[in-house]
Design an enzyme around this catalytic site. Structure first.
Site, PDB file in Angstrom:
ATOM      1  N   ASP A  46     -22.418  -6.228   9.420  1.00 45.09           N
ATOM      2  CA  ASP A  46     -22.182  -7.437  10.203  1.00 45.09           C
ATOM      3  C   ASP A  46     -22.815  -8.642   9.534  1.00 45.09           C
ATOM      4  OD1 ASP A  46     -21.880  -9.358  12.093  1.00 45.09           O
ATOM      5  OD2 ASP A  46     -23.168  -8.438  13.586  1.00 45.09           O
ATOM      6  N   ASP A  52     -15.158 -16.386   8.278  1.00 43.88           N
ATOM      7  CA  ASP A  52     -15.552 -15.107   8.872  1.00 43.88           C
ATOM      8  C   ASP A  52     -14.633 -13.988   8.425  1.00 43.88           C
ATOM      9  OD1 ASP A  52     -16.308 -13.010  10.371  1.00 43.88           O
ATOM     10  OD2 ASP A  52     -16.090 -13.990  12.304  1.00 43.88           O
TER      11      ASP A  52
END
Length: 486
Positions: free
Chosen positions: A94, A310
């Site tokens: 992440d 992202d």
């Protein structure tokens, strides 16, 4: 970076990939795709992004596998070794959160099985000869919480508690132990190497973190905070705070590295200071050679506005003020198309020609004259339904909204695939270039001074180690789960 900022929008990358991590000691991780070839509905794509958005080494190479097409994979997870003797754990990678945590012995409501096709196990500090409990008065704990903890007494463990936007949570205590990675010691050659990191020992999970559908052993944070694995390894002189990915949605797999990329070179744009995520300054959007006329404050960076890069998000999300003129311009030459909604969220239409000939390129312009060109075959994808001529738009209406009503542009794999993207946390820049992600790149190993080639991998296509590489069947690297928790 405080907890609230970290939870604003997490970027986790999950796809069945083979990842290899390179350190200064260069290192390697194998990765695998979440869906593992299993088909999924369009609604699952949006739900996946929503869950990820709710959650908030010198040269390291993470060769990839899987496919980032919206109609196919989209999630990644990876395998790491922890403890002495080292045992393998499958974790989501992440880039939007910071700490590494795994489920631990005695955990309440931790998952016992996973539909991702990987075995789950609980980490037991008592079973590792090198494990040490991190106490609340240690530097790591105080740095993580930006100062001394009230009520801290000697020998009390340093606790952590993260609540995500969808209501799921993880809580436990910090442990320091060895992490085992693969050091890249030459062209396509690796050897095992260890580092020491502090990570969370999960004692209680809730919500989606405890369900079998997306269960892993934990989460590996790649954020910018000092508590992240990359920051800890960098502080110990093991790696540089630079990482890159090249996601191949043509052949599947790709490349993920930590460290300085020597070739190819990329142009960069500055990261917005003091942000939890990878925010950049967008200047304009061009469609088919024409610049969209947008409100002058649409790309302001204050008040949590702006643009986030992202790679953990599958699609691309735009505020309505940007989405409407963009779609109108894209479809300007096709007034006869009958647009209809599929699964209550995707705008789709019938089209039999070559989309690259029939629709315009979309070009994003950023600070420092950096551009990101998105082709029709990038932002249009074929829905896997009975009719193969059904095309859907990957642009989604509605940037992620903050409490005060402002909006954020979020650009995911839709526009980042088939490009080498470099995140330089030392220089606070991000950059990219179009690239064949099924080929190789060159990285510098600061420990030896050598420059080594790192090849792309595709765990789906071949799972055997070659050329001295040690395959670790990591669960898909970079599962960029984003979680909005405001």
């Amino acid at each position: 970076m405080d907890l609230r900022m970290r939870e604003l929008l997490a970027v986790i990358l999950l796809i069945n990939l083979q990842l290899w991590v390179l350190c200064s000691a260069n290192m390697v991780l194998d990765v695998k795709h979440k869906f593992g070839g299993r088909s999924r509905g369009l609604g699952e794509l949006r739900a996946h992004d929503a869950r990820r958005h709710a959650r908030l080494l010198s040269a390291i190479d993470l060769p990839l596998g899987g496919n980032g097409l919206p109609s196919e994979a989209g999630l990644y997870f990876a395998k790491i070794g922890l403890g002495t003797p080292s045992q393998d754990y499958y974790v989501q990678v992440d880039t939007g959160s910071d700490i590494l945590w795994v489920n631990c012995a005695g955990c309440t409501k931790c998952p016992t099985k996973s539909e991702l096709g990987v075995p789950l196990k609980l980490f037991d500090p008592r079973g590792s000869s090198t494990a040490k409990i991190v106490t609340c008065d240690q530097d790591f704990c105080e740095a993580t919480y930006n100062g001394p903890l009230p009520g801290c007494k000697p020998n009390l463990s340093c606790q952590y508690n993260v609540v995500y936007g969808d209501g799921s949570s993880t809580a436990g205590y910090f442990v320091e132990d060895t992490i085992q990675l693969n050091h890249v010691s030459g062209n396509f050659q690796t050897s095992l190497t260890n580092g020491s990191v502090a990570f969370g020992c999960g004692a209680k999970q809730s919500g989606t973190l405890g369900t079998a559908s997306e269960a892993t052993d934990g989460i590996l944070g790649f954020g910018q905070n000092n508590s992240s694995m990359i920051s800890q390894l960098a502080a110990a002189g093991k790696v540089k705070k630079v990482f890159s990915h090249c996601l191949d949605n043509v052949n599947g797999g790709g490349i993920f590295t930590i460290g300085q990329v020597v070739q190819p070179k990329v142009n960069t744009t500055p990261l917005v200071p003091n942000q939890a995520h990878y925010n950049v300054i967008m200047k304009a959007i061009e469609v088919g050679g024409d610049v969209l006329q947008l409100p002058t404050d649409e790309f302001d960076t204050q008040d949590q506005k702006g643009t986030i890069i992202d790679s953990g998000t599958t699609l691309a999300y735009l505020p309505e003020e940007v989405y409407d003129p963009l779609i109108s311009k894209i479809l300007d030459q096709h007034k006869d198309l009958k647009i209809h909604t599929v699964e209550d969220q995707f705008q789709c239409f019938q089209y039999t020609g070559d989309v690259d000939d029939g629709f315009p390129d979309v070009v994003f312009h950023f600070e420092n004259s950096l551009t990101l060109r998105t082709y029709p075959h990038d932002y249009l994808f074929q829905a896997r339904v009975s009719n193969n001529d059904l095309w859907c738009l990957g642009w989604m209406n509605g940037g992620f909204q903050t409490k005060d009503g402002t909006h954020t542009v979020l650009l995911g794999d839709l526009v980042l695939s088939n490009r080498l993207v470099v995140y330089d946390l030392e220089e606070q820049t991000i950059g990219w270039t179009e690239y064949n992600c099924s080929s190789s790149i060159k990285v510098k190993d600061d420990q030896s001074g050598g420059t080594y080639s790192v090849a792309a991998t595709n765990l789906n296509a071949a799972s055997r180690p070659t050329g001295g590489h040690i395959t670790m069947f990591l669960l898909a690297l970079v599962a960029l789960l984003h979680r909005f928790s405001r």
